[in-house]
Design a protein around this motif. Structure first.
Motif, PDB file in Angstrom:
ATOM      1  N   UNK A   1       0.824  -1.212   0.000  1.00 25.90           N
ATOM      2  CA  UNK A   1       0.000   0.000   0.000  1.00 25.90           C
ATOM      3  C   UNK A   1       0.858   1.262   0.000  1.00 25.90           C
ATOM      4  N   UNK A   2       0.391   2.278  -0.737  1.00 23.84           N
ATOM      5  CA  UNK A   2       1.144   3.531  -0.839  1.00 23.84           C
ATOM      6  C   UNK A   2       1.368   4.169   0.527  1.00 23.84           C
ATOM      7  N   UNK A   3       0.383   4.113   1.388  1.00 23.51           N
ATOM      8  CA  UNK A   3       0.530   4.752   2.705  1.00 23.51           C
ATOM      9  C   UNK A   3       1.681   4.109   3.479  1.00 23.51           C
ATOM     10  N   UNK A   4       1.767   2.799   3.435  1.00 19.89           N
ATOM     11  CA  UNK A   4       2.853   2.098   4.131  1.00 19.89           C
ATOM     12  C   UNK A   4       4.196   2.494   3.523  1.00 19.89           C
ATOM     13  N   UNK A   5       4.268   2.502   2.212  1.00 17.02           N
ATOM     14  CA  UNK A   5       5.505   2.876   1.520  1.00 17.02           C
ATOM     15  C   UNK A   5       5.912   4.309   1.854  1.00 17.02           C
ATOM     16  N   UNK A   6       4.948   5.235   1.801  1.00 20.23           N
ATOM     17  CA  UNK A   6       5.262   6.648   2.045  1.00 20.23           C
ATOM     18  C   UNK A   6       5.611   6.905   3.506  1.00 20.23           C
ATOM     19  N   UNK A   7       4.950   6.209   4.432  1.00 21.79           N
ATOM     20  CA  UNK A   7       5.307   6.361   5.841  1.00 21.79           C
ATOM     21  C   UNK A   7       6.701   5.819   6.126  1.00 21.79           C
ATOM     22  N   UNK A   8       7.054   4.727   5.449  1.00 23.56           N
ATOM     23  CA  UNK A   8       8.416   4.195   5.593  1.00 23.56           C
ATOM     24  C   UNK A   8       9.432   5.195   5.048  1.00 23.56           C
ATOM     25  N   UNK A   9       9.111   5.788   3.885  1.00 26.16           N
ATOM     26  CA  UNK A   9       9.992   6.799   3.310  1.00 26.16           C
ATOM     27  C   UNK A   9      10.134   7.999   4.248  1.00 26.16           C
TER      28      UNK A   9
END
Length: 72
Positions: A28-36
């Motif tokens: 999910x984009x949210x997971x990816x962006x929060x990791x970033x």
């Protein structure tokens, strides 16, 4: 916050689940962006916009739930 009270709860939940988790594969984009964000690599404007876009329905859901708790 009349606009928040007028939003139907099923619509808000569906929007939060689908937009918050889209795309489902590979991640999910949210997971990816929060990791970033945690790693300090969230610097491109498109990535910042993506984080806001995909997390906005979740924020609205949280606000609506807080409003419902406050009312009753």
């Amino acid at each position: 916050m009349k606009w928040l009270d007028e939003l139907p709860m099923p619509f808000v939940v569906i929007a939060a689940v689908f937009l918050g988790l889209a795309p489902f594969v590979p991640e999910p984009h949210v997971v990816e962006k929060l990791r970033m964000l945690a790693e300090g690599t969230l610097v491109k404007p498109i990535d910042i916009f993506d984080l806001f876009l995909h997390s906005a329905p979740v924020v609205v859901l949280i606000l609506k739930l807080m409003r419902l708790k406050e009312q009753g």
